[in-house]
Design an enzyme around this catalytic site. Structure first.
Site, PDB file in Angstrom:
ATOM      1  N   SER A   1       0.784  -1.233   0.000  1.00  0.00           N
ATOM      2  CA  SER A   1       0.000   0.000   0.000  1.00  0.00           C
ATOM      3  C   SER A   1       0.814   1.281   0.000  1.00  0.00           C
ATOM      4  O   SER A   1       0.316   2.320  -0.435  1.00  0.00           O
ATOM      5  CB  SER A   1      -0.951   0.010   1.198  1.00  0.00           C
ATOM      6  OG  SER A   1      -0.227  -0.024   2.422  1.00  0.00           O
TER       7      SER A   1
ATOM      8  N   HIS B   1      -5.564  -3.662  -1.735  1.00  0.00           N
ATOM      9  CA  HIS B   1      -5.372  -2.631  -2.758  1.00  0.00           C
ATOM     10  C   HIS B   1      -5.388  -3.205  -4.173  1.00  0.00           C
ATOM     11  O   HIS B   1      -5.078  -2.487  -5.126  1.00  0.00           O
ATOM     12  CB  HIS B   1      -4.073  -1.866  -2.491  1.00  0.00           C
ATOM     13  CG  HIS B   1      -4.164  -0.935  -1.326  1.00  0.00           C
ATOM     14  ND1 HIS B   1      -4.576   0.375  -1.452  1.00  0.00           N
ATOM     15  CD2 HIS B   1      -3.918  -1.126  -0.011  1.00  0.00           C
ATOM     16  CE1 HIS B   1      -4.570   0.960  -0.257  1.00  0.00           C
ATOM     17  NE2 HIS B   1      -4.170   0.063   0.630  1.00  0.00           N
TER      18      HIS B   1
ATOM     19  N   LYS C   1     -12.183   0.109   0.278  1.00  0.00           N
ATOM     20  CA  LYS C   1     -11.374   0.906  -0.634  1.00  0.00           C
ATOM     21  C   LYS C   1     -12.093   1.031  -1.982  1.00  0.00           C
ATOM     22  O   LYS C   1     -12.981   1.861  -2.119  1.00  0.00           O
ATOM     23  CB  LYS C   1      -9.974   0.304  -0.746  1.00  0.00           C
ATOM     24  CG  LYS C   1      -9.222   0.387   0.586  1.00  0.00           C
ATOM     25  CD  LYS C   1      -7.864  -0.221   0.534  1.00  0.00           C
ATOM     26  CE  LYS C   1      -7.090   0.022   1.820  1.00  0.00           C
ATOM     27  NZ  LYS C   1      -7.694  -0.544   3.028  1.00  0.00           N
TER      28      LYS C   1
END
Length: 394
Positions: A182, A210, A241
Site C-alpha cells: 500500500s 489494494h 477501498k
C-alpha cells in the site's frame, strides 16, 4: 495518580520530527473534491479508487436496505445477526472472485485477525513478507506459530525460510503476502511465490486490499491479474477501498470458510456489517461484475498522472499501480510539502515513520476514477509549484 504528560511529551517529539499526524475532518462526502475547514480542496489521498463512495447506485442500495432490514444486525452473526442480505453478499463476492465461498467481517484489518490465528498453532510456521501491512503483523502476533520474515518480494529468500521452517519441524507452513503493497504500490511476485508454496506444500494467503477493484478483469484482484485461480489458498479483501463502503472478507475453499465460521474470533464475537453497508457493498460488487469501465478509467488516470509527474522530475518510486508515492525521504520536508499543497488547494497527506521506514517519507498520492483530466492537471500544476519552491524539482 498516572502522569499523562508522558503522552504529551511523545506528541511533542513527533511534531519536532515531522511525524505528527494531523487529522483533517471532512465537511463533504468522499469525492474528487472535498471541503475541509470551509476550504475546497482536490482529494488526492483517498482509497476511493473507483469513486464508489458517493455513487448514486450505492446510496440507493443502502437506503433500500435500511427500509427493508433496519439499521443494525442486532447480534453477532452466530447468534441472531446473520441476515439473508449478508448471505447474498457472500455468495456474489464468491462468484466475483471465482472461489467456492467467502465470509464477510467488519473490516479488512479484522479479516486478517480472523484467519491467521484461527488456522495456525504452536506447531506451525508463518512466513511473512517484511513489508506486509500492519493488520497482517498484528494477526501474526495473535498466533502461537513460529514466525519467519522474508525479504520484500524475494521468492528465493522465501524458499530459504521455507526450508528452515521445515527443518525446524513445522507441521503446517503458512505464507502470507500483500498483493499490492500500500505504501509503494508494487506487486507481490505471485507466480514465483505460488511455485515455492506448491514445492513445499505451504498454504498461501494473499491480502489483496489494494488489488480489489484495481487489478485483473473488472477489478477481481491480483489472483485474476496473474491467472492463478485455484492456486492461492486464501484471499483477504476489503470493501473499504475500491468498493467504496466498509468491511472485509475472506475468500477460498468452502471447507476453509466453514471452518472460519466456527473459529474466527472477529466473526464469532463482533456484530456484522449493518444492512446499509451490506446493501451498498452488494451494489458495488454487482456493478463491477457487469462493468469494467470504472477500472479502465482508474488506470487511464493513473498512467497520465504518474507519467507527467515523472517527466517533471519527481521520484515516484517503483509503483506498478495507481498508488503514486512522491518520494521526499525527509519527514520534515514531506510534512512541509503536504502543508503547502493544502494551502494551494490539494489534499495529499505526508506519510512517515512508522507507516513507512525511517528515511522513506513521501506524499502518497491516490488516483481515482472520479478524477477528471482537469482535476489531474490542477494537481500537477500545484505539485510543480510547490516542488520548485522547496527545491525538489527544477
Amino acid at each position: 495518580m498516572f502522569d499523562y504528560s508522558v503522552f504529551s511529551k511523545e506528541i511533542e517529539e513527533l511534531e519536532k520530527n515531522g511525524l505528527l499526524i494531523r487529522i483533517k475532518t471532512l465537511e463533504s462526502p468522499q469525492g474528487a473534491w472535498l471541503t475541509i475547514n470551509g476550504k475546497k480542496v482536490l482529494n488526492m489521498c483517498s482509497n476511493n479508487y473507483l469513486g464508489f463512495a458517493y455513487r448514486d447506485e450505492l446510496k440507493k442500495a443502502a437506503i433500500d436496505a435500511i427500509e427493508k432490514w433496519g439499521v443494525g444486525p442486532g447480534a453477532v452473526r452466530t447468534i441472531a445477526g446473520t441476515m439473508s442480505i449478508h448471505s447474498d453478499l457472500e455468495r456474489e463476492l464468491a462468484h466475483f472472485k471465482k472461489v467456492e465461498a467467502t465470509v464477510v467481517v467488519q473490516s479488512g484489518f479484522n479479516a486478517n485477525q480472523a484467519v491467521i490465528p484461527a488456522i495456525t498453532t504452536a506447531e506451525d510456521a508463518i512466513l511473512s513478507d517484511e513489508l506486509n501491512h500492519a493488520s497482517i503483523i498484528d494477526g501474526v502476533r495473535l498466533s502461537k506459530a513460529k514466525r519467519y520474515v522474508w525479504k520484500h518480494r524475494d521468492a528465493e529468500d522465501l524458499e530459504v525460510k521455507l526450508k528452515e521452517a521445515r527443518a525446524n519441524g513445522a507441521r503446517k507452513l503458512l505464507v502470507i503476502t500483500d498483493g499490492v503493497f500500500s505504501m509503494d504500490g508494487d506487486l507481490a511476485p505471485l507466480p514465483e511465490i505460488v511455485e515455492k508454496c506448491e514445492k513445499y506444500d505451504a498454504l498461501l494467503m494473499v491480502d489483496d486490499a489494494h488489488g480489489e477493484g484495481v487489478l485483473g478483469s473488472h477489478g477481481r484482484g491480483i489472483v485474476d491479474h496473474f491467472g492463478l485461480h485455484g492456486r492461492v489458498d486464501i484471499e483477504v479483501g476489503t470493501l473499504s477501498k475500491a468498493f467504496g463502503v466498509v468491511g472485509g472478507f475472506v475468500a477460498g475453499k468452502k471447507e476453509l470458510i466453514d471452518y472460519l465460521k466456527q473459529k474466527a474470533r472477529p466473526f464469532l464475537f463482533s456484530s456484522s456489517l449493518s444492512p446499509a453497508e451490506t446493501g451498498a457493498a452488494l451494489a458495488a460488487v454487482r456493478i463491477l461484475q457487469n462493468d469494467g469501465t470504472p477500472v479502465e478509467k482508474l488506470w487511464e488516470n493513473a498512467k497520465y498522472f504518474k507519467g507527467r509527474m515523472q517527466s517533471m522530475g519527481f521520484d515516484t518510486g517503483h509503483s506498478e499501480t495507481p498508488i503514486t508515492p512522491v518520494m521526499l525521504y525527509d519527514a520534515k520536508l514531506s510534512s512541509t510539502f503536504s502543508a503547502r499543497l493544502f494551502e494551494e488547494g490539494v489534499f495529499a497527506q505526508s506519510i512517515g515513520y512508522p507507516t513507512v521506514p525511517k528515511g522513506k517519507a513521501r506524499i502518497r498520492v491516490m488516483i481515482s476514477a472520479a478524477h477528471t483530466k482537469e482535476d489531474l492537471d490542477y494537481a500537477l500544476e500545484k505539485f510543480a509549484k510547490v516542488g520548485k519552491e522547496l527545491g525538489i524539482i527544477k
